[in-house]
Design an enzyme around this catalytic site. Structure first.
Site, mmCIF file in Angstrom:
data_model
loop_
_atom_site.group_PDB
_atom_site.id
_atom_site.type_symbol
_atom_site.label_atom_id
_atom_site.label_comp_id
_atom_site.label_asym_id
_atom_site.label_seq_id
_atom_site.Cartn_x
_atom_site.Cartn_y
_atom_site.Cartn_z
ATOM 1 C CG LEU A 20 120.700 63.326 68.719
ATOM 2 C CD1 LEU A 20 121.735 64.046 69.576
ATOM 3 C CD2 LEU A 20 119.913 64.312 67.876
ATOM 4 C CB SER A 69 112.343 58.083 56.046
ATOM 5 O OG SER A 69 113.452 58.966 56.106
ATOM 6 C CE1 TYR A 105 109.515 55.529 55.295
ATOM 7 C CE2 TYR A 105 108.602 55.910 53.112
ATOM 8 C CZ TYR A 105 108.797 56.318 54.414
ATOM 9 O OH TYR A 105 108.247 57.499 54.845
ATOM 10 N N GLY A 136 112.208 52.544 36.902
ATOM 11 C CA GLY A 136 111.111 51.649 37.217
ATOM 12 C C GLY A 136 110.367 52.105 38.458
ATOM 13 C CG ASP A 142 110.084 57.352 39.040
ATOM 14 O OD1 ASP A 142 109.894 57.276 40.263
ATOM 15 O OD2 ASP A 142 111.144 57.738 38.527
#
Length: 360
Positions: free
Chosen positions: A40, A80, A144, A288, A290
């Site tokens: 949580l 994330s 990530y 940058g 994308d």
């Protein structure tokens, strides 16, 4: 829906989140017993479906609760946010990799030999082709993505050495909301929000002035980036099918997407049409990292899982998300269905990958 032939017992890590809670709800509806493990830290207790046992705890301590009564683990618990992973990589290596390593050790000790892992399209990095397949190179551009890829490698080793049956599902952009038969709706809500569809819906609701479009000179039909969107209920169906498909000693990796994409401008226009509200937009420079087009080939999921998305219509995805957003806006104290910041996917999973969606 698959996985209905017998009742099993499953541990769902990160099950207080957007994708995790929807999958937990689907498992319960299929007649299974579900325990949700979530600390949580960013999740909501009220998002845990009724009927699931809840344990507040960290995946690093999963060995305290995991025992041979569990048939499998569905693993969603992870940090994330791409931007945060760049600023705080140590948090992501500790939580995503260290936590997953502890979870695998707990499974090995308890004799739980089946795992479905929430992976991400961020493992691929910059795409080498518009339609990504599982055989494409993996070159993450963020901590990530790198931590998720590291866990995938870890799982492969566990399968080869110890006979684990595992499926990694690499999500693209998860969206929409799921209205369960019990009357509870599970939808996407991050803090801060970073995903395109809920951000555009915030403009329609009047809680955000405009939506930023980062670049309108890409080599796409309307000049804006194209992304693959998958409904969260379709995603949940894939997880149940993955439980059936998992085979001892094999690590199966499947992309999950619709196989076709929608541009940023198409998403904005669809929100205008579905909501009936104006959505002002502002154009900003490209960001940058994308890529112009990022779409998944889901052929492996069709062949190995028997899975095809049934809610591929963008207007339907937006309509479900809009219904949840309006309801949440009317009752700001409501927690049910809020996202935990876990993959979700994010990202779930990949839907939380900032450079996958050209969004504000």
């Amino acid at each position: 829906m698959s996985n209905k032939t017998s009742s099993s017992t499953y541990l769902v890590t990160g099950g207080a989140g957007y994708v995790g809670s929807v999958v937990a709800a689907h498992l319960l509806e299929a007649g299974h017993r579900v325990t949700v493990l979530d600390d949580l830290s960013t999740g909501f207790r009220a998002a845990v479906p009724a009927g699931a046992e809840f344990i507040e705890g960290r995946i690093q301590d999963a060995g305290k609760w995991l025992d041979p009564s569990y048939d499998a683990v569905l693993h969603f618990a992870a940090s994330s946010q791409v931007g945060e992973s760049v600023a705080k990589p140590e948090k992501y290596w500790d939580n995503n990799v260290g936590g997953s390593m502890a979870l695998l050790a707990a499974m090995r000790s308890a004799g739980v030999r089946k795992l479905v892992f929430s992976s991400t399209a961020a493992t691929y990095g910059e795409p080498v082709s518009p339609l990504l397949t599982e055989s494409d190179p993996t070159a993450p551009t963020s901590p990530y993505g790198a931590t998720k890829l590291a866990v995938d490698h870890m799982i492969s080793g566990e399968c080869a050495a110890h006979g684990l049956a595992a499926v990694s599902l690499r999500y693209f952009n998860v969206a929409g909301a799921y209205a369960s038969p019990s009357g509870v709706t599970y939808g996407e809500r991050h803090s801060p929000e970073s995903h395109l569809i809920p951000l555009v819906l915030q403009v329609a609701l009047g809680t955000r002035e405009s939506i930023s479009v980062y670049g309108e000179d890409y080599p796409t039909p309307d000049g804006t980036c194209v992304r693959d969107y998958i409904h969260v209920a379709d995603l949940a169906d894939a997880h149940l099918r993955a439980l059936d498909a998992a085979t001892g000693g094999e690590h199966l990796i499947c992309n999950l997407g619709n196989g076709s994409g929608f541009s940023v401008r198409e998403v904005i226009e669809t929100v205008r049409r579905v909501t009936g509200h104006p959505v002002p937009e502002t154009v900003a420079a490209r960001r940058g990292g994308d890529p112009a087009i990022l779409v998944a080939s889901a052929e492996a999921a069709r062949e190995r899982l028997g899975w095809t998305p049934s809610r591929a219509d963008l207007a339907g995805i937006v309509a479900d998300a809009w219904a949840f957003a309006r309801d949440s806006g009317r009752d700001s104290g409501r927690d049910s269905g809020r996202d935990s910041g876990r993959d979700s996917g994010r990202d779930s999973g990949p839907n939380s990958v900032r450079d996958e969606e050209n969004q504000a």
